[in-house]
Design an enzyme around this catalytic site. Sequence first.
Site, PDB file in Angstrom:
ATOM      1  N   HIS A 124      -7.938   1.871   4.680  1.00  0.00           N
ATOM      2  CA  HIS A 124      -6.865   2.545   3.930  1.00  0.00           C
ATOM      3  C   HIS A 124      -6.349   1.612   2.859  1.00  0.00           C
ATOM      4  O   HIS A 124      -6.229   0.392   3.060  1.00  0.00           O
ATOM      5  CB  HIS A 124      -5.761   3.062   4.850  1.00  0.00           C
ATOM      6  CG  HIS A 124      -4.810   2.048   5.406  1.00  0.00           C
ATOM      7  ND1 HIS A 124      -3.680   1.619   4.727  1.00  0.00           N
ATOM      8  CD2 HIS A 124      -4.811   1.390   6.585  1.00  0.00           C
ATOM      9  CE1 HIS A 124      -3.012   0.758   5.471  1.00  0.00           C
ATOM     10  NE2 HIS A 124      -3.685   0.579   6.589  1.00  0.00           N
ATOM     11  N   GLU A 170      -2.543   6.535   4.836  1.00  0.00           N
ATOM     12  CA  GLU A 170      -2.764   6.215   6.252  1.00  0.00           C
ATOM     13  C   GLU A 170      -1.429   5.972   6.922  1.00  0.00           C
ATOM     14  O   GLU A 170      -1.183   6.348   8.065  1.00  0.00           O
ATOM     15  CB  GLU A 170      -3.656   4.988   6.397  1.00  0.00           C
ATOM     16  CG  GLU A 170      -4.041   4.638   7.836  1.00  0.00           C
ATOM     17  CD  GLU A 170      -3.068   3.714   8.544  1.00  0.00           C
ATOM     18  OE1 GLU A 170      -2.165   3.178   7.872  1.00  0.00           O
ATOM     19  OE2 GLU A 170      -3.191   3.536   9.761  1.00  0.00           O
ATOM     20  N   GLU A 171      -0.519   5.331   6.211  1.00  0.00           N
ATOM     21  CA  GLU A 171       0.766   4.941   6.801  1.00  0.00           C
ATOM     22  C   GLU A 171       1.656   6.136   7.116  1.00  0.00           C
ATOM     23  O   GLU A 171       2.642   6.000   7.836  1.00  0.00           O
ATOM     24  CB  GLU A 171       1.497   3.952   5.869  1.00  0.00           C
ATOM     25  CG  GLU A 171       0.743   2.673   5.590  1.00  0.00           C
ATOM     26  CD  GLU A 171       0.660   1.730   6.783  1.00  0.00           C
ATOM     27  OE1 GLU A 171       1.073   2.106   7.894  1.00  0.00           O
ATOM     28  OE2 GLU A 171       0.157   0.600   6.603  1.00  0.00           O
ATOM     29  N   HIS A 286       4.234  -4.615   8.051  1.00  0.00           N
ATOM     30  CA  HIS A 286       5.124  -3.589   7.480  1.00  0.00           C
ATOM     31  C   HIS A 286       6.403  -4.176   6.888  1.00  0.00           C
ATOM     32  O   HIS A 286       7.453  -3.521   6.873  1.00  0.00           O
ATOM     33  CB  HIS A 286       5.436  -2.498   8.499  1.00  0.00           C
ATOM     34  CG  HIS A 286       4.283  -1.599   8.747  1.00  0.00           C
ATOM     35  ND1 HIS A 286       4.349  -0.479   9.559  1.00  0.00           N
ATOM     36  CD2 HIS A 286       2.999  -1.639   8.297  1.00  0.00           C
ATOM     37  CE1 HIS A 286       3.175   0.132   9.589  1.00  0.00           C
ATOM     38  NE2 HIS A 286       2.338  -0.553   8.844  1.00  0.00           N
TER      39      HIS A 286
HETATM   40  N1  DTR Z   1      -1.741   1.416  12.347  1.00  0.00           N
HETATM   41  C1  DTR Z   1      -2.192   0.332  11.481  1.00  0.00           C
HETATM   42  C2  DTR Z   1      -2.071  -1.013  12.133  1.00  0.00           C
HETATM   43  C3  DTR Z   1      -2.643  -1.032  13.503  1.00  0.00           C
HETATM   44  C4  DTR Z   1      -1.929  -1.095  14.639  1.00  0.00           C
HETATM   45  N2  DTR Z   1      -2.800  -1.093  15.704  1.00  0.00           N
HETATM   46  C5  DTR Z   1      -4.064  -1.022  15.256  1.00  0.00           C
HETATM   47  C6  DTR Z   1      -5.284  -0.985  15.909  1.00  0.00           C
HETATM   48  C7  DTR Z   1      -6.445  -0.900  15.149  1.00  0.00           C
HETATM   49  C8  DTR Z   1      -6.372  -0.842  13.765  1.00  0.00           C
HETATM   50  C9  DTR Z   1      -5.130  -0.875  13.091  1.00  0.00           C
HETATM   51  C10 DTR Z   1      -4.000  -0.973  13.858  1.00  0.00           C
HETATM   52  C11 DTR Z   1      -1.359   0.325  10.229  1.00  0.00           C
HETATM   53  O1  DTR Z   1      -0.139   0.081  10.340  1.00  0.00           O
HETATM   54  O2  DTR Z   1      -1.936   0.563   9.158  1.00  0.00           O
HETATM   55 ZN    ZN Z   2       0.423  -0.276   8.422  1.00  0.00          ZN
HETATM   56 ZN    ZN Z   3      -3.170  -0.510   8.226  1.00  0.00          ZN
END
Ligand code: DTR
Ligand code: ZN
Ligand code: ZN
Length: 316
Positions: A124, A170-171, A286
Site C-alpha cells: 500500500h 489501505e489505512e 502511525h
Molecule cells: N495494518 C498495517 C500494519 C500491520 C499491523 N499488523 C500487520 C501484520 C502484517 C502486515 C502489516 C501489519 C498498517 O497499519 O498499514
Molecule cells: Zn498503517
Molecule cells: Zn501499512
Amino acid sequence: MQLSVPGRATATAVVAAVSLLAGGSLADAAPAAGPTVAAAPDISVTAVKAHLTQLQSIATANGGNRAHGRAGYKASLDYVKAKLDAAGFTTTIQQFTSSGRVGYNLIADWPGGDTNKVLMAGSHLDSVTSGAGINDNGSGSAAILETALAVSRANFQPAKHLRFAWWGAEELGLVGSRYYVNSLSTANRSRISGYLNFDMIGSPNPGYFVYDDDPAIEKTFKTYFTGLGVPTEIETEGDGRSDHAPFKNAGVPVGGLFSGADYVKTAAQAAKWGGTSGRAFDRCYHSSCDTTANINDTALDRNSDAIAYAVWELSA
Ligand code: DTR
Ligand code: ZN
Ligand code: ZN
C-alpha cells in the site's frame, strides 16, 4: 548487499564442481533439477532509500502526509508511475471513492509471460494523515518499485506474467486492494498464482516475520533468510491486517514479509535479532515521526533482497 543464497543455478554448479574434483567430467554432473532459475539481482538499499527520500519530500511538500484523498498520495503515485513507465511497464490507474474522497490503485504489468499464471507483488502506498508514512508503507512500496526496476534492467523473462501493485486507502480498511480483487472476473482471479504483500519492512527495531499462509511462498522466504543466517518468525499480529487479506479471502495463495509495528520486541527476540527489547518494533507507527529517520537499513536491505529472490523463484 546479498550473501550467497543457494538457488537452483548455484546448486547445479556445486554438483558439477564435486563431479570434476572426483575425477569425473561435467558430463557426469547431475542434470539440472528442472529449469534453472537465473539468480535474482541484489537490490540496492541505496536505491530503495532514494525512493523513500522522494516520498518524504512529497509528504513535506503536501501538508506532511501521503494519505488517501490528499495531494500527497496522488503525487506519490505519479512518482512511482513515472519510474515504471520509463522502465517499460504497462501501467494502469484504477480509481475508486472512499470516505468521500477519490482514491487510486496503480497496477504495473511487465510485458511477457503466461497471462494465465500471474505472480503479483503489492504494497500500500498511502500513509495515515498524521505523517509521511515512510516505514508504513513507503518501505514496501519502494522495495517493490526497485524490484520492478530490476526486472526491467535485467529484461527478466520468466514463465509467469509479473504484475506489481501499489494500493490506495489501505489505512481506511484495505479499501484499494479490496476494490481491485472485487473488480476481477472469476477467470482473472483464478489466473493469479500468488500474491506477495509487503507492508512495513524497514522497522527501526526490526523483527523478521514471514507470513504463514501459502506453504510454498512461506518456504521461499524462509529459504532466503536461512541462506543469510537470519532466523525468522511467523507473522502473528493478525490475519486480515494488510492487503493480502482480500486475495486470501478470494482463494489466492498469499505470503509476505513484515518487520513489525506497535507490538513490543521481547528479550528472546532481541537476543536473536539484536535491537532493543521492551521497545516497539516501530515506535513511530502511525505517528508524525515515521520519516526517513525511522528506517533500519539492514532490515530494508535484507527484505528488499528477499522480495527479489521470491519474485525470481516464484515466477519460474
Ligand atoms: N495494518 C498495517 C500494519 C500491520 C499491523 N499488523 C500487520 C501484520 C502484517 C502486515 C502489516 C501489519 C498498517 O497499519 O498499514
Ligand atoms: Zn498503517
Ligand atoms: Zn501499512
